[in-house]
Design a protein around this motif. Structure first.
Motif, PDB file in Angstrom:
ATOM      1  N   ARG A   1       0.905  -1.289   0.041  1.00  0.00           N
ATOM      2  CA  ARG A   1      -0.031   0.195  -0.006  1.00  0.00           C
ATOM      3  C   ARG A   1       0.922   1.291  -0.210  1.00  0.00           C
ATOM      4  O   ARG A   1       1.802   1.360   0.708  1.00  0.00           O
TER       5      ARG A   1
ATOM      6  N   GLY B   1      -1.938   5.341   0.615  1.00  0.00           N
ATOM      7  CA  GLY B   1      -3.176   5.026   0.995  1.00  0.00           C
ATOM      8  C   GLY B   1      -3.925   4.200  -0.147  1.00  0.00           C
ATOM      9  O   GLY B   1      -3.885   2.906   0.185  1.00  0.00           O
ATOM     10  N   ASN B   2      -4.287   4.829  -1.218  1.00  0.00           N
ATOM     11  CA  ASN B   2      -5.136   3.872  -1.996  1.00  0.00           C
ATOM     12  C   ASN B   2      -4.168   3.719  -3.284  1.00  0.00           C
ATOM     13  O   ASN B   2      -4.803   2.742  -3.982  1.00  0.00           O
TER      14      ASN B   2
ATOM     15  N   GLU C   1       5.952   9.977   1.891  1.00  0.00           N
ATOM     16  CA  GLU C   1       5.041   8.862   2.283  1.00  0.00           C
ATOM     17  C   GLU C   1       5.102   8.386   3.419  1.00  0.00           C
ATOM     18  O   GLU C   1       6.378   8.128   3.862  1.00  0.00           O
ATOM     19  N   ARG C   2       4.114   8.184   3.761  1.00  0.00           N
ATOM     20  CA  ARG C   2       4.091   7.930   5.469  1.00  0.00           C
ATOM     21  C   ARG C   2       4.730   6.503   5.810  1.00  0.00           C
ATOM     22  O   ARG C   2       5.656   6.519   6.904  1.00  0.00           O
TER      23      ARG C   2
ATOM     24  N   THR D   1      -1.035  14.503   6.211  1.00  0.00           N
ATOM     25  CA  THR D   1      -2.242  13.704   6.093  1.00  0.00           C
ATOM     26  C   THR D   1      -2.151  12.265   6.448  1.00  0.00           C
ATOM     27  O   THR D   1      -1.138  11.950   7.116  1.00  0.00           O
ATOM     28  N   SER D   2      -3.296  11.710   6.247  1.00  0.00           N
ATOM     29  CA  SER D   2      -3.111  10.243   6.537  1.00  0.00           C
ATOM     30  C   SER D   2      -2.026   9.444   5.791  1.00  0.00           C
ATOM     31  O   SER D   2      -1.969   8.340   6.449  1.00  0.00           O
ATOM     32  N   ASN D   3      -1.497   9.850   4.750  1.00  0.00           N
ATOM     33  CA  ASN D   3      -0.520   9.262   4.083  1.00  0.00           C
ATOM     34  C   ASN D   3       0.711   9.690   3.761  1.00  0.00           C
ATOM     35  O   ASN D   3       1.519   9.357   3.301  1.00  0.00           O
TER      36      ASN D   3
ATOM     37  N   GLU E   1      -5.508  16.642   2.539  1.00  0.00           N
ATOM     38  CA  GLU E   1      -6.605  15.556   2.877  1.00  0.00           C
ATOM     39  C   GLU E   1      -7.578  15.419   1.999  1.00  0.00           C
ATOM     40  O   GLU E   1      -7.909  14.312   1.058  1.00  0.00           O
TER      41      GLU E   1
ATOM     42  N   GLU F   1      -6.179  14.292  -1.414  1.00  0.00           N
ATOM     43  CA  GLU F   1      -5.708  12.851  -1.528  1.00  0.00           C
ATOM     44  C   GLU F   1      -7.091  12.161  -1.816  1.00  0.00           C
ATOM     45  O   GLU F   1      -7.266  11.173  -2.731  1.00  0.00           O
ATOM     46  N   ARG F   2      -7.999  12.594  -0.953  1.00  0.00           N
ATOM     47  CA  ARG F   2      -9.519  11.840  -1.193  1.00  0.00           C
ATOM     48  C   ARG F   2     -10.078  11.872  -2.407  1.00  0.00           C
ATOM     49  O   ARG F   2     -10.514  10.985  -2.957  1.00  0.00           O
TER      50      ARG F   2
ATOM     51  N   GLY G   1      -8.113   9.634  -4.873  1.00  0.00           N
ATOM     52  CA  GLY G   1      -8.021   8.604  -4.447  1.00  0.00           C
ATOM     53  C   GLY G   1      -8.477   7.398  -5.375  1.00  0.00           C
ATOM     54  O   GLY G   1      -7.798   6.645  -5.746  1.00  0.00           O
TER      55      GLY G   1
END
Lengths: 310, 391
Positions: A46, A49-50, A202-203, A262-264, A293, A296-297, A300
């Protein structure tokens, strides 16, 4: 847009070690205990994220290689987005290495002519420091020549320094679908908050996926160095059952802020204006989060990219 | 003997630069390059399949192996991977070979861990003559004992798979297929030893249990064990032969009877051969065979024993009808028709029948309830709701 990333190269050249460090949180020392890859190891990674990277790590022993070019040819070389070919800089069998490389290119031309080709000249740490640039240049020339009509991008790498991150960042950068938009937004953000530089990582892998700089800096390799350093630190933290969140580093010349974004992603902001207090920068970062965010979404679901490393 | 024939024994390894290869095979060149390429991923396998017995069939051949992985940093690439396997024709039944393959992989693993037998190039060469001998001996005798070095010996034996035996019921009668005296009593377990004397072809399980003073279930298991090894076979209860008994010559038997007599001419005195036929009353040998033959043929469908006695009274003087029937049963020459009571009409309110369902024979019912045939007969004849089927 579903492609695969092939990771190929002679046996023992370092393919599995590299992917373990980048994607599986190994530190360089850990890779010593890895065993040989039997046939092809498939892993779904991954990313951002997506994004799903379909990584095919192909064992490089002779028997396997022969099979890839014959009975498994279609299966392996069709639908390839990226070919990463690894060369052991210390190899004593240069002719054989080139022969296998060319067989790969042949199969790629036939089955996935649009694939991007990257060549990693690996284990550079084993070469004397003052020789490294020279040797790499020579190899690069040879490879460029041999690869025609395909174009190849060459990197020199080692698991013991930041060059590994440079190569993989560049490779992955090619595969991020909305990277231009990301860079534009990053530029806007940086200019608004008056930052000297902003990096987006990247996270999980800490590969740099986007950056902005307002002027040239001395060390062109600072990005990958940061990746390397922070990733190591992050891993050390997790070994103590702590999870790395953020960091602020200051001296008389600059202040650097590294934080979850962000989350990623993680972000790194460099401010050289001493009059701007930390709090201000931190607030700015926090406010920018929501915007990124959303970015990204929005992009995504449309972009599931499959990387096959063969 | 029905043993699976081994066509080839191979030793395969993972070489650090060449990859999976066949280091040794006997006979040489048996496994083609093409075959190995096809199946190599199941010979030198990924970690998930290691140390498991794997059989793969391809190109008309069956390869049975157990890929071994010994991890240690002294090995190049941190592990030693190898597989000693057998090759048979694809149609061969190979269950008996599986424990052999497993055991061999265990031996080699031990040898490697103890003395680096395989990783040392010199000692590895000893594998070839070992494999050669194994192939020969396993195919010839199904067993092999090979000393490897001063402290290790390979012991292998092919155990033939037998079919699961039938479940032994209380009303079954075990009878020895071979002469009882051939068996060394002390080789059997204590339970079997205790009941041996009571196995005479006439006592049923329940009776044996009572007389030998051994728990019923233990007797059943012991007899089942004897059945598995083909030491005994089961016949049905033979109480006093009643005039109304119907013995039916089984459908397949005409050929068997002929064959049986054919056999007699050729083989004599061995096992349960007809000379002298167990049914013959001693002293009257010569007339015996013909009498016996006539009697068997006389057991046509529907013939009762009473009928038989009246038709063949002369022959029956020279023949022990009990042994005649017993022998006929053992050799599946004749088959006894059993009576199965079925309750056809019953009260809505009464309980469903337990035994009178058409699935339980007189033998079973008598055994379970302790009634005698006569008692059961009387009881059932007087009940208008029950009919009796012969089957």
């Amino acid at each position: 847009l579903i492609g695969t990333v092939l990771l190929m190269g002679k046996s023992g050249s370092g393919k599995t070690s590299m992917r373990s460090i980048i994607f599986a949180n190994y530190i360089a020392r850990d890779t010593r205990r890895l065993g040989a890859t039997i046939d092809v190891e498939h892993s779904h990674v991954r990313f951002l994220g997506n994004l799903v990277l379909n990584l095919w790590d192909c064992g490089g022993q002779d028997t396997f290689m022969e099979n890839y070019f014959t009975s498994q040819r279609d299966n392996i070389f069709r639908n390839v987005e990226v070919l990463i070919y690894v060369f052991d800089v210390e190899s004593r069998e240069l002719e054989k290495d080139m022969h296998y490389y060319q067989s790969c290119l042949e199969a790629i031309l036939q089955n996935s002519p649009d694939a991007k080709v990257f060549c990693l000249v690996h284990k550079m740490d084993l070469v004397q420091e003052d020789q490294r640039d020279l040797i790499f240049k020579e190899r690069e020339e040879d490879l460029r020549r041999l690869s025609r009509p395909l174009a190849c991008t060459c990197f020199r790498t080692s698991i013991w320094d930041e060059t590994l991150y440079k190569a993989w960042s560049s490779i992955v950068y090619q595969l991020i679908p909305n990277v231009q938009q990301l860079e534009t937004n990053l530029r806007n953000f940086a200019q608004i908050i008056e930052a000297d530089e902003v990096l987006l990582f990247e996270r999980a892998t800490f590969l740099v996926i986007s950056h902005y700089q307002c002027k040239e800096q001395r060390d062109a390799h600072r990005f990958e160095k940061i990746s390397n350093i922070i990733k190591q630190f992050k891993l050390s933290c997790s070994k103590l059952a702590a999870s790395f969140q953020s960091m602020e580093v200051r001296n008389s010349n600059f202040a650097a802020f590294i934080d979850v974004f962000t989350s990623n992603t993680y972000v790194m902001v460099i401010m050289s204006d001493p009059s701007i207090p930390s709090a201000a920068t931190l607030i700015n970062i926090r406010n920018a989060r929501k915007h990124f965010e959303k970015l990204e979404r929005v992009d995504g679901p449309k972009h599931s990219l499959h990387m096959r490393m063969r | 003997m029905g043993m699976s024939r081994i066509e080839c024994i191979f030793f395969s390894e993972f070489h650090p630069t060449l990859g999976p290869k066949i280091t040794y095979q006997v006979p040489e060149e048996y496994i083609s390059r093409e075959l190995f390429d096809t199946v190599q991923v199941y010979i030198i396998t990924k970690p998930e399949l290691q140390n498991k017995l794997i059989t793969v069939t391809a190109m008309g051949k069956k390869l049975i192996g157990c890929p071994v992985c010994i991890e240690h940093k002294k090995y190049s690439r941190n592990a030693l991977l190898f597989n000693l396997g057998l090759v048979c024709d694809a149609r061969t039944k190979t269950c008996a070979l599986e424990p052999i393959v497993k055991k061999l992989s265990g031996y080699l693993t031990t040898l490697e861990l103890e003395s680096g037998f395989i990783s040392n190039e010199e000692s590895k060469q000893k594998l070839l003559p070992i494999m050669s001998t194994l192939l020969e001996e396993l195919n010839a005798t199904g067993a092999s004992t090979l000393p490897i070095d001063e402290s290790n010996t390979i012991n292998l034996k092919l155990i033939e798979q037998r079919r699961d035996p039938l479940i032994v019921q209380e009303y079954d009668v075990p009878v020895f297929t071979h002469c009882k005296d051939h068996f060394i009593k002390s080789q059997w377990d204590l339970t079997t030893q205790q009941i041996l004397a009571y196995i005479d072809g006439f006592r049923h399980i329940q009776k044996i249990s009572a007389e030998a003073d051994v728990e019923l279930n233990l007797v059943r298991i012991a007899v089942q064990n004897l059945l598995y090894y083909g030491v005994v076979t089961l016949v049905s209860i033979f109480q006093v032969m009643k005039p109304s008994d119907i013995w039916n010559v089984s459908a397949t038997s005409p050929n068997k009877v002929t064959r049986l007599f054919g056999e007699t001419v050729v083989r004599s005195g061995a096992g349960l051969c007809l000379t002298p036929h167990p049914a013959c009353v001693s002293g009257q040998k010569r007339a015996c065979l013909r009498d016996v033959f006539q009697l068997y043929c006389g057991l046509t469908p529907g013939t009762t024993v009473r009928d038989l006695c009246s038709r063949y009274s002369q022959q029956l003087q020279r023949v022990d009808e009990r042994r005649l029937i017993q022998y006929g049963l053992m050799k599946s020459l004749i088959r006894r028709l059993q009576k199965y009571p079925v309750k056809v009409l019953r009260d809505e309110r009464s309980r469903p029948p337990r035994l009178y369902t058409g699935c339980h024979s007189y033998d079973e019912i008598c055994c379970k309830t302790g009634m005698s045939y006569k008692e059961l007969d009387e009881r059932l004849e007087n009940d208008p709701n029950i009919i009796v089927c012969w089957k």
